[in-house]
Design a protein around this motif. Structure first.
Motif, PDB file in Angstrom:
ATOM      1  N   GLY A 241      -3.084   6.957  -3.610  1.00  0.00           N
ATOM      2  CA  GLY A 241      -4.388   6.760  -2.989  1.00  0.00           C
ATOM      3  C   GLY A 241      -4.306   5.745  -1.865  1.00  0.00           C
ATOM      4  N   PRO A 242      -5.213   4.753  -1.825  1.00  0.00           N
ATOM      5  CA  PRO A 242      -5.168   3.738  -0.776  1.00  0.00           C
ATOM      6  C   PRO A 242      -3.842   2.986  -0.724  1.00  0.00           C
ATOM      7  N   MET A 243      -3.193   2.808  -1.875  1.00  0.00           N
ATOM      8  CA  MET A 243      -1.909   2.105  -1.906  1.00  0.00           C
ATOM      9  C   MET A 243      -0.806   2.893  -1.205  1.00  0.00           C
ATOM     10  N   LEU A 289       3.798  -0.172  -6.159  1.00  0.00           N
ATOM     11  CA  LEU A 289       2.467  -0.716  -5.870  1.00  0.00           C
ATOM     12  C   LEU A 289       1.465   0.032  -6.755  1.00  0.00           C
ATOM     13  N   PHE A 290       1.184  -0.534  -7.920  1.00  0.00           N
ATOM     14  CA  PHE A 290       0.382   0.170  -8.912  1.00  0.00           C
ATOM     15  C   PHE A 290      -1.112   0.128  -8.613  1.00  0.00           C
ATOM     16  N   SER A 291      -1.788   1.187  -9.010  1.00  0.00           N
ATOM     17  CA  SER A 291      -3.242   1.263  -8.923  1.00  0.00           C
ATOM     18  C   SER A 291      -3.872   0.426 -10.039  1.00  0.00           C
ATOM     19  N   ASN A 292      -5.121  -0.034  -9.806  1.00  0.00           N
ATOM     20  CA  ASN A 292      -5.848  -0.716 -10.884  1.00  0.00           C
ATOM     21  C   ASN A 292      -6.770   0.246 -11.618  1.00  0.00           C
ATOM     22  N   SER A 349      -3.549  -7.933  -0.490  1.00  0.00           N
ATOM     23  CA  SER A 349      -2.449  -8.776  -0.972  1.00  0.00           C
ATOM     24  C   SER A 349      -1.192  -7.947  -1.231  1.00  0.00           C
ATOM     25  N   ALA A 350      -1.344  -6.669  -1.568  1.00  0.00           N
ATOM     26  CA  ALA A 350      -0.161  -5.818  -1.740  1.00  0.00           C
ATOM     27  C   ALA A 350       0.621  -5.700  -0.439  1.00  0.00           C
ATOM     28  N   THR A 351      -0.092  -5.730   0.691  1.00  0.00           N
ATOM     29  CA  THR A 351       0.557  -5.616   1.997  1.00  0.00           C
ATOM     30  C   THR A 351       1.511  -6.774   2.253  1.00  0.00           C
ATOM     31  N   LEU A 352       1.253  -7.914   1.632  1.00  0.00           N
ATOM     32  CA  LEU A 352       2.100  -9.089   1.842  1.00  0.00           C
ATOM     33  C   LEU A 352       3.532  -8.850   1.380  1.00  0.00           C
ATOM     34  N   ILE A 353       3.721  -7.927   0.455  1.00  0.00           N
ATOM     35  CA  ILE A 353       5.060  -7.683  -0.069  1.00  0.00           C
ATOM     36  C   ILE A 353       5.989  -7.193   1.039  1.00  0.00           C
ATOM     37  N   GLY A 354       5.529  -6.206   1.813  1.00  0.00           N
ATOM     38  CA  GLY A 354       6.349  -5.722   2.917  1.00  0.00           C
ATOM     39  C   GLY A 354       6.570  -6.790   3.975  1.00  0.00           C
TER      40      GLY A 354
END
Length: 392
Positions: A241-243, A289-292, A349-354
């Protein structure tokens, strides 16, 4: 005297290794998100006056567009915008629209074109706005940009009847080659704008994700530095999805900041089973990058568990895994129970990983994060694009 540090680098050290702008621009994002939220709140009345009449148009269509990272904003946001507004929403890159406008636009359907642009000067982005005017009878423009002097911002000044420009804070206008704060602030902007009527609830989520990002920096920079020192030359980012859009941005960020020395791939958890899994080798790093959403997570967990059992013992980074699940990850970021208050905004915040993997791996390879392209093949604003007029 208090020394300034960015991502565990003292300012002068960051300057010496060509990392000052990138390090600062990554690190300042939690505050930048709060500033963007305040900016949009201050323009709430004007934005609603522009958008609300459009939402009442029969058959309105929203197109989210941009090039490169700016296109991935649309990919990550499209479903969420559609869910929030009730308006059919599609993400179509400017790089597709410029070559095939007749396939992207429908002359008879009212359309809101949302253009994401750091500089607002990319040839495809400027041409897409003009093509929309030509190919759609009832066209409206929302420009979200980081550059007040860009061509897109100037376009809105001259077309106020059907256009609105959200000019983001100057801090969002990254000076480094790679888009970091500009990406997340534009992504945040469209998510907030799509939910203007629930601004109070949205504000709580933005504050939550900002606080989580600050915690992210406080606890995990050493982990990313250590990971960057390990031997991997291939990284696979998986999301749903968005992730999935965020996975694609992480893919580009790491590949861009390492000047292509690290080759990356992105896919959905379910899609990865259908052939792309063959790309995994013994020097691969996996990022989940898991969904909630508990329903979505069931599908993701199955594939993640399978990859975790790979006999090659591949290093794995997880974002949002349940505490009860063990994927043999070398680092688990944002356990699901601590990130739920951010809701859909946790994609920021997931984007920070890359960004962090790219930043530290870039330094590990002896490159300069502010300008990692040794050959000059990539640049801050794309070069060498000629625009050709299409005969109807």
């Amino acid at each position: 005297m208090i020394s300034t540090t960015y991502l565990n680098l003292e300012k002068q050290s960051a300057v010496n290794v060509g990392a000052e702008h990138t390090a600062r621009e990554i690190m300042q994002q939690p505050q930048l998100w709060l500033d963007v939220l305040a900016l949009i709140a201050s323009q709430k009345i004007e934005l609603e006056s522009f958008l609300n009449p459009l939402y009442s148009l029969p058959n309105l269509r929203i197109i989210l567009t941009g090039a490169g990272s700016s296109a991935f904003i649309g990919e990550a946001a499209a479903g969420l915008v559609q869910s929030s507004t009730g308006v059919i929403t599609q993400a179509i890159p400017t790089t597709d629209i410029v070559t095939h406008p007749e396939l992207a636009f429908n002359k008879a359907i009212p359309t809101l074109l949302v253009s994401f642009a750091r500089s607002g000067n990319s040839p495809e982005s400027v041409e897409t706005v003009h093509l929309a005017d030509e190919y759609v009878d009832d066209i409206y423009h929302l420009v979200i940009t980081c550059n007040r002097d860009g061509e897109l911002a100037e376009y809105v000044k001259n077309h106020k009847g059907n256009s609105y420009c959200l000019l983001l804070p100057e801090e969002a206008n990254d000076k480094s080659l790679a888009m970091t704060g500009s990406f997340t602030s534009m992504l945040l902007s469209i998510l907030v704008i799509a939910q203007l009527k629930n601004l109070g609830n949205v504000g709580e989520k933005v504050i939550a994700v900002s606080e989580h990002a600050d915690e992210f920096f406080a606890k995990h920079l050493g982990d990313f530095m250590e990971i960057a020192g390990s031997q991997f030359d291939r990284v696979i980012f998986l999301g749903s999805g968005p992730m999935l859009g965020v996975a694609r941005e992480c893919h580009l960020k790491l590949q861009e900041l390492t000047d292509g020395q690290v080759v990356c791939k992105h896919d959905s958890f379910l899609g990865f089973r259908h052939g792309p899994r063959a790309v995994v080798n013994e020097k691969s790093l996996l990022v989940f990058l898991f969904s909630n959403d508990p329903h979505v997570y069931q599908y993701e967990r199955d594939l993640a568990a399978s990859l975790a059992q790979d006999s090659r013992s591949l290093p794995i980074i997880t974002y949002g895994a349940w505490y009860s699940d063990d994927f043999r990850s070398i680092i688990n970021l944002a356990p699901r129970t601590s990130s739920c208050s951010a809701g859909e905004f946790r994609i920021l915040s997931a984007t920070l990983i890359g960004q962090l993997l790219g930043f530290y791996k870039c330094l590990n390879l002896g490159l300069k994060p502010d300008n990692p392209s040794i050959s000059g093949a990539i640049s801050r604003v794309v070069q060498g694009v000629n625009i050709y007029r299409k005969e109807k």
